[in-house]
Scaffold this active site. Structure first.
Site, PDB file in Angstrom:
ATOM      1  N   HIS A  21      24.305 -32.621  -0.790  1.00  0.00           N
ATOM      2  CA  HIS A  21      23.176 -31.805  -1.207  1.00  0.00           C
ATOM      3  C   HIS A  21      23.336 -30.387  -0.686  1.00  0.00           C
ATOM      4  CE1 HIS A  21      20.782 -35.130  -2.784  1.00  0.00           C
ATOM      5  NE2 HIS A  21      21.219 -35.838  -1.758  1.00  0.00           N
ATOM      6  N   CYS A  29      23.922 -28.686  -4.955  1.00  0.00           N
ATOM      7  CA  CYS A  29      22.950 -27.847  -5.637  1.00  0.00           C
ATOM      8  C   CYS A  29      23.047 -26.417  -5.093  1.00  0.00           C
ATOM      9  CB  CYS A  29      21.537 -28.373  -5.421  1.00  0.00           C
ATOM     10  SG  CYS A  29      21.226 -29.995  -6.148  1.00  0.00           S
TER      11      CYS A  29
END
EC number: 3.4.22.34
Length: 467
Positions: A134, A176
């Site tokens: 992430h 991301c």
């Protein structure tokens, strides 16, 4: 026999890291295990690859195939034979940076979870770095300790380059907002070429999830891979990398991840740094021994994307939803629903807070403090920055903002970390972490600690408090 490396001078080194833990993040460790298989099959020497993963998935009680990991439906076990150099709490930003720098003392003493191996590359060597986890504006996650910030990664890479620690480096980053880790940061003079799963303002995507087409076998309740990662590795599985250049691989991956540039599902794959490196064969950084493997690889549909993909931050809900869908009626289903609703409501509450606060209080930073401004800026996503500029002018300020928020409100998890852009906006507007900390304690209902101290609400708060 293992094919020879194709690098014309020096050695090829590789650092592979999964920055997450937990069953819902299965795909990140499966990505890294698959990358290890690509490199070894390509001829990269085992003692030149350093792997870092929390290693809680292969033997997880939820794993329907104990001791195995799969990165695509009905694919091979990618976990077999993968030596893990750093696991559990040894997988941290500090250790990652020390390993990349070649700082054997920086990783501390050897232990069951830390081999002590580092990227000890020299001036004629090439280095390949692959990260999967992430991310958020300016940061990527780690399963232990604070986030890894873009300026920290840049400093280590720049210092290693200027000290003759490599001839060329290639970085592939799955996260991301991963474009924000390099935008405005990576000088051509460093001989570094980087590609990212997304630009600095969007999510990357998970794939091979339950209910998608193609779907994992029914016993799996989680996503098996990430779209960008699957794209480059399935390309490497099926291609002659002694002929295909890094630029060509980038183009194929970009088309696949964007669903042929429609972006109906997928993200904008980006590249940064020294583009001339992209003209080299991919074998120079991924190994050249896959020539005969392409005939055995299943058709992976390049350059088209798999029929299903889900934003990374929503992919963590997939196991909870699958558990609810497949649970028997009665107490088991009610319990599964409770877990799903608790996670979903927590995310909804975070969004609602950002929208609710300005309606309750007229926005006046001098009166309400920096926390209220942070919440309002979150809704706006970002403030204008000069073209090509880095996310923030003062990275210490950003670390301080994250630490101040965590000190008052608790750790930013993989969903909440997306708010780092709001904190960067505050820094760029000239506000200081202390103001955010004071207002955050009011916003989150925390008891105010003494001036200059922070509650140990998260690892970044602890980092700032100890500085």
């Amino acid at each position: 026999p293992t094919p020879p490396q194709t690098t014309s001078a020096g050695e090829l080194w590789a650092l592979l890291i999964a920055g997450s833990a937990g069953w819902g993040n299965y795909r990140h460790q499966a990505d890294v295990a698959h990358a290890y298989q690509v490199l070894r099959r390509g001829g990269v020497k085992e003692d030149r690859i350093v792997t870092m993963m929390y290693d809680d998935i292969a033997d997880n009680p939820a794993n329907p195939h104990p001791g195995q990991l799969f990165n695509r439906p009905h694919g091979p076990d990618v976990y077999a034979g993968v030596p893990i150099d750093y696991s559990r709490d040894a997988v941290s930003a500090a250790n990652f940076l020390a390993v990349l720098a070649g700082d054997a003392k920086g990783v501390g003493p050897r232990s069951r979870h830390a081999s002590g191996r580092v990227i000890a590359s020299g001036p004629t060597d090439k280095v390949f770095v692959y990260y999967s986890d992430h991310g958020a504006p300016g940061v990527v996650g780690m399963p232990s300790g604070p986030f890894l910030y873009a300026d920290q990664l840049h400093a280590v890479v720049a210092n290693k380059s200027r000290a003759g620690g490599f001839a060329e480096m290639v970085i592939y980053m799955e996260a991301c907002e991963s474009g924000s880790m390099f935008e405005g940061m990576l000088e051509d003079s460093l001989s570094v070429y980087a590609t990212t799963a997304s630009n600095g303002h969007e999510s990357s995507w998970g794939t091979y999830c339950p209910g998608m087409a193609p779907s994992p076998p029914p016993e799996f309740g989680t996503c098996l891979g990430d779209l960008y990662s699957v794209a480059w590795m399935e390309n490497a599985d099926a291609s002659d990398l002694t002929i295909e250049t890094l630029k060509k691989q980038f183009q194929l991956v970009k088309a696949r991840v964007s669903r042929n540039f429609t972006y109906t599902q997928g993200s904008h794959v980006m590249r940064f740094g020294s583009f001339i490196i992209g003209e080299e064969p991919a074998a120079e950084f991924e190994g050249g021994g896959n020539i005969d493997y392409g005939a055995q690889a299943a058709d992976n549909g390049l350059p088209w994307a798999p029929l299903g993909a889900v934003p990374q931050r929503e992919a963590d809900l997939v196991p909870l939803y699958h558990r609810y869908q497949t649970a028997e009626e009665g107490p088991a289903k009610a319990e599964a629903r409770r877990h799903l609703e608790a996670e979903a409501s927590g995310r909804h509450a975070g969004r609602a807070l950002a929208a609710w606060w300005p309606r309750q209080h007229p926005l006046h930073p001098a009166e309400l403090g920096a926390a209220l401004l942070a919440l309002s800026l979150t809704a706006a996503s970002f403030l204008p920055r000069p073209a090509g500029a880095a996310l923030v002018d003062d990275w210490d300020c950003l670390r301080g903002m994250v630490g101040a928020w965590e000190g008052a409100c608790g750790r930013l998890d993989q969903y909440g970390m997306r708010h780092t852009r709001a904190f960067a906006n505050l820094c760029n507007a000239g506000l200081q972490p202390a103001a955010l900390g004071a207002s955050a304690r009011d916003a989150c209902g925390s008891s105010a600690p003494h001036a200059g101290k922070l509650v140990s609400g998260g690892p970044d708060a602890q980092l700032v408090a100890s500085a």
